[in-house]
Design a protein around this motif. Structure first.
Motif, PDB file in Angstrom:
ATOM      1  N   UNK A 112      24.686  54.301  40.582  1.00  0.00           N
ATOM      2  CA  UNK A 112      25.582  55.536  41.337  1.00  0.00           C
ATOM      3  C   UNK A 112      25.059  55.588  43.145  1.00  0.00           C
ATOM      4  N   UNK A 113      23.199  55.844  42.870  1.00  0.00           N
ATOM      5  CA  UNK A 113      22.750  55.448  44.327  1.00  0.00           C
ATOM      6  C   UNK A 113      23.402  54.110  45.439  1.00  0.00           C
ATOM      7  N   UNK A 114      23.253  53.443  44.682  1.00  0.00           N
ATOM      8  CA  UNK A 114      23.594  51.800  45.995  1.00  0.00           C
ATOM      9  C   UNK A 114      25.521  51.757  45.128  1.00  0.00           C
TER      10      UNK A 114
ATOM     11  N   UNK B 138      27.614  54.831  46.178  1.00  0.00           N
ATOM     12  CA  UNK B 138      27.486  56.138  47.204  1.00  0.00           C
ATOM     13  C   UNK B 138      27.384  54.897  48.572  1.00  0.00           C
ATOM     14  N   UNK B 139      26.228  54.521  48.416  1.00  0.00           N
ATOM     15  CA  UNK B 139      25.510  53.654  49.886  1.00  0.00           C
ATOM     16  C   UNK B 139      26.923  52.700  50.122  1.00  0.00           C
TER      17      UNK B 139
ATOM     18  N   UNK C 227      29.411  54.309  51.902  1.00  0.00           N
ATOM     19  CA  UNK C 227      29.436  54.630  53.383  1.00  0.00           C
ATOM     20  C   UNK C 227      29.436  53.754  54.419  1.00  0.00           C
ATOM     21  N   UNK C 228      28.391  53.054  53.740  1.00  0.00           N
ATOM     22  CA  UNK C 228      28.636  51.989  54.470  1.00  0.00           C
ATOM     23  C   UNK C 228      29.766  50.727  55.243  1.00  0.00           C
TER      24      UNK C 228
ATOM     25  N   UNK D 122      32.766  52.677  55.090  1.00  0.00           N
ATOM     26  CA  UNK D 122      33.697  54.041  55.816  1.00  0.00           C
ATOM     27  C   UNK D 122      32.276  53.737  56.942  1.00  0.00           C
ATOM     28  N   UNK D 123      31.580  53.671  57.070  1.00  0.00           N
ATOM     29  CA  UNK D 123      30.888  53.314  58.523  1.00  0.00           C
ATOM     30  C   UNK D 123      31.488  51.714  59.525  1.00  0.00           C
ATOM     31  N   UNK D 124      31.079  50.849  58.627  1.00  0.00           N
ATOM     32  CA  UNK D 124      31.808  49.830  58.944  1.00  0.00           C
ATOM     33  C   UNK D 124      33.103  49.342  59.693  1.00  0.00           C
TER      34      UNK D 124
ATOM     35  N   UNK E 193      35.592  51.920  60.355  1.00  0.00           N
ATOM     36  CA  UNK E 193      35.456  52.626  61.652  1.00  0.00           C
ATOM     37  C   UNK E 193      34.757  51.950  63.027  1.00  0.00           C
TER      38      UNK E 193
END
Lengths: 287, 167
Positions: free
Chosen positions: A10-12, A14-15, A18-19, A21-23, A25
């Motif tokens: 799950x940690x990867x 979620x990462x 997020x990555x 979504x950021x990229x 944008x």
């Protein structure tokens, strides 16, 4: 099985989300969605910023008032002694004179503005050490539009601050003339050579006037003003004074000039947004 | 846990808003400490990986909104900072002031280099020589110094432990 796999990593996951979504944008940087989201979010945040600004000002005023109180106490003792020496009256007259001059100066500044303007206060500055934009407390509801020029008065001078780059309901973001990504059409006030003023960012004490004819005779202290070219800034607003020259790589025809802005941006607290000038077609509605 | 999340959320809001107001008054030269980054470093060193990543992403996103920077740049930078710092936290000795100083100093340098790389790729040309000498190193040093003051404060607020108290 699949769920336990998801849970295990799950940690990867979620990462990754997020990555992504950021990229997304960042890639859609020129997309209007980007601007819409920013201005909507600023609309939500700016009232809070106003509160924080007021609270911090109040607390600063409190500490300052303690300091002031100490100073005032010393001043009082000194003044009493002096007052006795001068038999009282002169000092008070001097103080009144100063106060009168200051009020007169503020009144004259208001009269000197030949454009229709809106007074605005700076409520927040860019959190980063690289960018230097700031947010003012006037927005779309007060008639502010993107690309409107912003000026300020400091000392006895009116100087260019920058332009509006984002507008939300009750606040706007200003890109200062010193900021990264700022380009302003400019010219030498006396010699009329034209060029472009380029912002060098927060860490630089100067801006650069580019594309000035290599043969132009320019002296230290010469005044640089807006040229009016580009249609955003009215002609003749003071930008700064010549500080020196900068080496240009492959500069066969042009030279670059270091210019010290008229406005001291570290001291800037309030500005005027120019509403009307001869051509107002360049102003855009904020989203 | 709920209480801690609420405290983190309130702290995020306060820190982000202070960073564009009060922190500006702590400028030395043209450099101010990056309270947002210090908070993410602290959260990454003291909480689990999901909390770290999420805090990094949302704080970075808020920073993007307030800044002139392209939306997503700070969100990505801060998410990755939180992930990697949390990943390596067991190898870092952060109970001593000097260790915290170096962790913050180096983390700021690496994060800022990555940030300027993204600016270069997505926004505009960056003078790296100027950025390293005038922004990254001074900010890293200021952050490291400032962390000595604010980390105990974060600890006091989030964990109710006193300054530099050993676990």
């Amino acid at each position: 099985m699949f769920l336990s796999f998801l849970y295990q990593y799950r940690q990867y996951l979620v990462l990754g989300v997020y990555v992504l979504i950021s990229v997304a944008f960042m890639i859609a940087k020129s997309d209007r969605v980007n601007v819409n989201l920013k201005s909507a979010a600023i609309s939500l945040i700016s009232p809070l910023q106003k509160v924080v600004n007021n609270v911090s000002e109040a607390s600063e005023n409190f500490w300052n008032s303690i300091e002031e109180l100490k100073k005032v106490k010393k001043e009082l003792v000194r003044s009493r002694e002096e007052l006795e020496k001068l038999k009282g009256a002169n000092i008070e007259i001097e103080e009144l004179k100063k106060e009168n001059e200051r009020l007169k100066f503020t009144l004259e500044n208001q009269k000197k503005i030949e454009f229709q303007t809106a007074y605005a206060e700076i409520i927040a500055k860019d959190p980063s050490n690289y960018y230097s934009s700031f947010i003012i407390n006037k927005g779309k509801s007060q008639g502010i539009k993107i690309n409107m020029p912003v000026i300020a008065y400091q000392g006895n001078q009116k100087g260019l601050v920058g332009k509006i780059i984002e507008v939300s309901a009750g606040s706007s973001k200003v890109l200062p003339v010193t900021g990264v990504g700022s380009f302003v059409g400019a010219m030498m006030a006396d010699l009329r050579y034209t060029g472009i003023i380029k912002g060098m960012g927060k860490t630089s004490d100067h801006v650069v006037l580019e594309y000035i004819n290599k043969d132009a005779t320019i002296n230290f202290g010469d005044l640089v003003v807006t040229s009016g070219q580009g249609g955003i800034f009215p002609k003749g607003i003071k930008i700064g004074i010549v500080l020196g020259f900068q080496k240009v790589k492959y500069g066969l025809f042009y030279k670059d000039i270091k210019v010290k802005p008229i406005i001291d941006f570290s001291q800037l607290e309030d500005v005027y947004v120019i509403f009307k000038q001869s051509e107002e077609t360049f102003y855009q509605e904020g989203d | 846990m709920k209480k801690k999340i609420t405290i983190i959320l309130v702290l995020i809001l306060v820190i982000v808003l202070q960073s564009s107001n009060v922190i500006d008054r702590l400028k030395i030269g043209n450099i101010k400490p990056n309270l947002i980054m210090l908070f993410i470093i602290y959260i990454s060193l003291t909480t689990n990986i999901l909390t770290s990543e999420t805090t990094g992403f949302f704080v970075g996103f808020l920073e993007d909104i307030l800044s002139q920077s392209l939306i997503g740049v700070n969100a990505l930078t801060k998410t990755l900072l939180a992930f990697f710092l949390n990943h390596f936290k067991t190898r870092l000795f952060t109970e001593k002031i000097i260790s915290v100083f170096f962790v913050v100093f180096l983390t700021t340098i690496v994060t800022k280099l990555f940030y300027f790389l993204l600016i270069l790729l997505f926004v505009n040309k960056v003078n790296f020589y100027h950025a390293i000498l005038k922004i990254i190193i001074p900010e890293a040093f200021y952050n490291a110094l400032f962390s000595i003051v604010v980390f105990p404060l974060f600890r006091l607020i989030l964990e109710r432990k006193r300054l530099w108290q050993k676990p």
